[in-house]
Each structure stands twice: as C-alpha cells, then as structure tokens.
Write an enzyme that holds these catalytic residues in place. Structure first.
Site, PDB file in Angstrom:
ATOM      1  N   PRO A   1     -32.739 -53.644  74.563  1.00  0.00           N
ATOM      2  CA  PRO A   1     -33.220 -54.544  75.611  1.00  0.00           C
ATOM      3  C   PRO A   1     -32.438 -54.287  76.892  1.00  0.00           C
ATOM      4  O   PRO A   1     -31.209 -54.259  76.874  1.00  0.00           O
ATOM      5  CB  PRO A   1     -32.919 -55.933  75.038  1.00  0.00           C
ATOM      6  CG  PRO A   1     -31.822 -55.724  74.048  1.00  0.00           C
ATOM      7  CD  PRO A   1     -31.992 -54.342  73.509  1.00  0.00           C
ATOM      8  N   MET A   2     -33.153 -54.092  78.014  1.00  0.00           N
ATOM      9  CA  MET A   2     -32.492 -53.802  79.285  1.00  0.00           C
ATOM     10  C   MET A   2     -33.155 -54.620  80.382  1.00  0.00           C
ATOM     11  O   MET A   2     -34.354 -54.458  80.644  1.00  0.00           O
ATOM     12  CB  MET A   2     -32.571 -52.299  79.600  1.00  0.00           C
ATOM     13  CG  MET A   2     -31.734 -51.447  78.660  1.00  0.00           C
ATOM     14  SD  MET A   2     -31.895 -49.656  78.969  1.00  0.00           S
ATOM     15  CE  MET A   2     -33.424 -49.308  78.096  1.00  0.00           C
TER      16      MET A   2
ATOM     17  N   CYS B   1     -24.339 -59.841  76.324  1.00  0.00           N
ATOM     18  CA  CYS B   1     -24.401 -59.680  77.769  1.00  0.00           C
ATOM     19  C   CYS B   1     -23.206 -60.370  78.427  1.00  0.00           C
ATOM     20  O   CYS B   1     -22.957 -61.555  78.184  1.00  0.00           O
ATOM     21  CB  CYS B   1     -25.701 -60.261  78.317  1.00  0.00           C
ATOM     22  SG  CYS B   1     -25.861 -60.081  80.113  1.00  0.00           S
TER      23      CYS B   1
ATOM     24  N   HIS C   1     -22.948 -53.414  69.732  1.00  0.00           N
ATOM     25  CA  HIS C   1     -22.561 -52.623  70.901  1.00  0.00           C
ATOM     26  C   HIS C   1     -21.063 -52.391  70.778  1.00  0.00           C
ATOM     27  O   HIS C   1     -20.266 -53.323  70.888  1.00  0.00           O
ATOM     28  CB  HIS C   1     -22.897 -53.374  72.193  1.00  0.00           C
ATOM     29  CG  HIS C   1     -22.659 -52.559  73.425  1.00  0.00           C
ATOM     30  ND1 HIS C   1     -23.269 -52.837  74.615  1.00  0.00           N
ATOM     31  CD2 HIS C   1     -21.888 -51.464  73.659  1.00  0.00           C
ATOM     32  CE1 HIS C   1     -22.884 -51.961  75.536  1.00  0.00           C
ATOM     33  NE2 HIS C   1     -22.038 -51.124  74.972  1.00  0.00           N
TER      34      HIS C   1
ATOM     35  N   ASN D   1     -24.775 -49.386  68.836  1.00  0.00           N
ATOM     36  CA  ASN D   1     -25.291 -49.210  70.190  1.00  0.00           C
ATOM     37  C   ASN D   1     -24.120 -48.880  71.112  1.00  0.00           C
ATOM     38  O   ASN D   1     -23.003 -49.301  70.871  1.00  0.00           O
ATOM     39  CB  ASN D   1     -25.994 -50.502  70.623  1.00  0.00           C
ATOM     40  CG  ASN D   1     -26.339 -50.552  72.100  1.00  0.00           C
ATOM     41  OD1 ASN D   1     -25.972 -51.496  72.797  1.00  0.00           O
ATOM     42  ND2 ASN D   1     -27.028 -49.553  72.594  1.00  0.00           N
ATOM     43  N   GLY D   2     -24.412 -48.123  72.177  1.00  0.00           N
ATOM     44  CA  GLY D   2     -23.394 -47.847  73.186  1.00  0.00           C
ATOM     45  C   GLY D   2     -23.062 -46.380  73.302  1.00  0.00           C
ATOM     46  O   GLY D   2     -22.538 -45.784  72.356  1.00  0.00           O
TER      47      GLY D   2
ATOM     48  N   GLY E   1     -30.072 -46.928  74.933  1.00  0.00           N
ATOM     49  CA  GLY E   1     -30.489 -47.699  76.086  1.00  0.00           C
ATOM     50  C   GLY E   1     -30.877 -46.817  77.247  1.00  0.00           C
ATOM     51  O   GLY E   1     -31.979 -46.286  77.321  1.00  0.00           O
ATOM     52  N   ARG E   2     -29.944 -46.612  78.159  1.00  0.00           N
ATOM     53  CA  ARG E   2     -30.266 -45.922  79.406  1.00  0.00           C
ATOM     54  C   ARG E   2     -30.667 -44.474  79.222  1.00  0.00           C
ATOM     55  O   ARG E   2     -31.445 -43.933  80.004  1.00  0.00           O
ATOM     56  CB  ARG E   2     -29.098 -46.073  80.390  1.00  0.00           C
ATOM     57  CG  ARG E   2     -29.170 -47.418  81.070  1.00  0.00           C
ATOM     58  CD  ARG E   2     -27.856 -47.982  81.516  1.00  0.00           C
ATOM     59  NE  ARG E   2     -28.119 -49.271  82.154  1.00  0.00           N
ATOM     60  CZ  ARG E   2     -28.363 -50.398  81.475  1.00  0.00           C
ATOM     61  NH1 ARG E   2     -28.399 -50.407  80.154  1.00  0.00           N
ATOM     62  NH2 ARG E   2     -28.611 -51.532  82.121  1.00  0.00           N
TER      63      ARG E   2
END
Length: 335
Positions: free
Chosen positions: A16-17, A99, A170, A210-211, A232-233
């Site tokens: 999710p971003m 977050c 993460h 994640n990460g 993610g990105r």
C-alpha cells in the site's frame, strides 16, 4: 513448485502506497501479474465514517485479489470499516501499524500503535468478529531507536493471541520524530533477520517481509526464510518486473503480452473511466510512466504522457503521439 491455487496468498504482494496505489494503479498492475496480491492506499476509519464510501472503496473487479488497508485505532470503528470493506468485495482487511507520518500519529494510529499492542489486538479481534475474510497486520520491527527483538516479538505475540494469523513486516524501525516518511523508508537500517526470527518463533503464522526489495533474486532469498515478500516503490517505478512474477514465483505460464498491448489496454481503460465518471486520462496515465523504463525513447514517451498541454486531448490522440517515440522492446539502453 505447487500450483498457484495452493500457494500462500501473501507469497508476493505490492505494498500500500499513499497517493500511488489507487484503483487505476492497481488496474495497471493486474495487467502485468495475475496472482500478485494488491493493496489499496491506506484508508482511515474516519474517512469511511464521515466521507464517501464510493470514493474510498470503489475498485475494479479485475483487481482481485485485492486487500483494503485501514488506518485507525478504535475497535468499533475498525469493525465498521472492515464490514464496509467486506461488503464492497475486498479479499482481505489489513491494519496499518507501520506508517510514521506526523499526520497519522496525530490520529493515534500507524506505527505508534506498536507501543500499544493490546489496542491493536482489540482492533483485530473486533474486525475478525465482524468479517469472514482475513484480517492482517502490517507493522515495523520497532519504533524510534528501540532495537530489541523482544519488542516486536511481544507485539506479534499479543496480536496473534487476538486471532491475527498474517503479519507483514517492514524490516526497519519507524522513527516517530526527526525523520520524514521518505527518510523513514531509507535511514533506519534494514534488519531482515528479525522477520526471519519471527517466522522461526511463530511457525504457525504467515510472515511476509517488506522493505528495500528490488530484484527477483532478493525475493527468492526471502522466500527461503519467510512466507512472502512485499515490494513497494520498485514495483511502482519499474512495473514491467511484475510480468516475470507469475512464472517465477507462482509456477504459472507467463502472460504473452507486450508493453504496446498493456499501453493500449490502459488507453481503453482511460476512455471507459472518462465515460463512466468523468475521470481525466492524466490521473490514470501517471501510474504507467515507468512502463518503458530502460528502453530507448522512454524519456520522450514519458514526456508526452506527462505534458500538461495535452490534457484537453482525448487519450488515444496522446497515445498516438507517445507511440512516435517508441522503439523495439529489445532495443534496451545500456547502463
């Protein structure tokens, strides 16, 4: 490898971003991979209690499997929001406990919830009681400069006791003061070994990491230790990587498609979205600017799709202008 239907739904996912993984972005991603789990942007319980369900929860049927990520801390509001998500047809409800932004902290949710594991547990239990779909948690390995494994172990243990069976880790701390959200994705060191240790200590749970994951080789290495990997990105900026995932990580036949085909499908989608609800094409096109990354002509192609002067034109005309700069896909730039 097992068939896709027998593998964990969390084997591979796109994170999710905020401001990025909206329904238009997810539509593009689903054209590239059939099996990867897609997550929404974080939607706060407050937005759902006081805003438009249609605006926040609408998605395309083609996006499945798709998970709704919620931000909140009040158990009753989380339960109500989870019921909305299930009613709209989401496959999973995920609670954001990672977050670090100041706005999220002011709402008393996100990463700061890791200091209140019982609050998270209460929210998870309320959501599990309210819906029949999976309720999962995405979290950090710690907050601020507390680097004790026992901190994240106890957090996971408390939340697991409330019935949560899936944890997306993460593998960085979240610094609640002194770093921007962007810096929080880069400055705190990655410690994947803590996620691996969680899987060892809680073998009955599904643990995904994640990460900082950018390559298929890294994904494969993580899958030796945990149940899943979330990108993610890298997935957003270099989306063509996703076309390799169905075959590499789900044992399914690769999709026979080209960038030209994907772009044409997105133009059709732009036309449909405008006809249905007046959505401008450029709100959709922004998500596919990485589609031709690494190919000759990609920069000029991106410039066409990003040119604000072309906004009044229909998307098919813009597409024709962009295609003038497209080269053969085998004509790759040498770094």
């Amino acid at each position: 490898m097992s068939s896709p239907s027998t593998l964990s739904p969390w084997r591979l996912s796109v994170a999710p971003m905020m401001d990025w993984t909206d329904r238009h972005c997810r539509y593009l991603h689903r054209l590239l991979t059939r099996h990867t789990l897609l997550y929404t942007e974080m939607v706060t319980t407050g937005a759902l209690m006081h805003g438009s369900e249609l605006r926040h929860l609408r998605f395309n049927a083609e996006e499945h499997p798709v998970a709704l990520q919620l931000g909140g801390s009040e158990a009753d509001e989380l339960a109500r929001a989870a019921r909305m998500g299930e009613r709209w047809g989401y496959d999973e409800i995920n609670l954001n406990c990672g977050c670090p932004s100041e706005r999220v902290q002011r709402g008393a949710f996100g990463a700061c919830l890791m200091a209140e594991p019982q609050t998270v547990a209460d929210g998870v239990k309320a959501m599990r009681d309210a819906v029949s779909i999976p309720v999962t948690v995405k979290h950090r390995i710690g907050i601020d400069k507390t680097e004790s494994y026992e901190f994240v172990r106890d957090f996971v243990g408390t939340v697991a006791d409330a019935g949560c069976e899936v944890f997306i880790v993460h593998a960085r701390n979240a610094w609640l003061q002194g770093l921007s959200p962007k810096e929080n994705r880069e400055v705190p060191p990655l410690r994947y070994e803590l996620a691996y240790r969680l899987k060892q200590d809680f073998p009955q749970l599904t643990v995904a990491v994640n990460g900082g994951i950018t390559t298929n080789a890294q994904i494969a290495e993580h899958l030796r230790h945990v149940d899943g990997a979330m990108l993610g990105r890298e997935a957003y900026h270099h989306p063509w990587l996703m076309t390799t995932w169905d075959e590499t990580f789900f044992g399914d036949a690769p999709a026979q498609r080209s960038r030209d085909w994907v772009e044409d499908e997105m133009v059709r989608y732009m036309e449909r979205a405008h006809a249905e609800d007046g959505c401008p094409w450029y709100a959709i096109a922004r998500h596919m600017l990485g589609l031709r990354h690494g190919l000759r002509g990609a920069r000029k192609w991106r410039q066409v799709w990003s040119d604000h002067r072309l906004k009044p034109l229909p998307p098919r005309e813009v597409w024709a202008m962009a295609q003038a700069h497209v080269c053969n896909e085998s004509d790759v730039l040498v770094a």
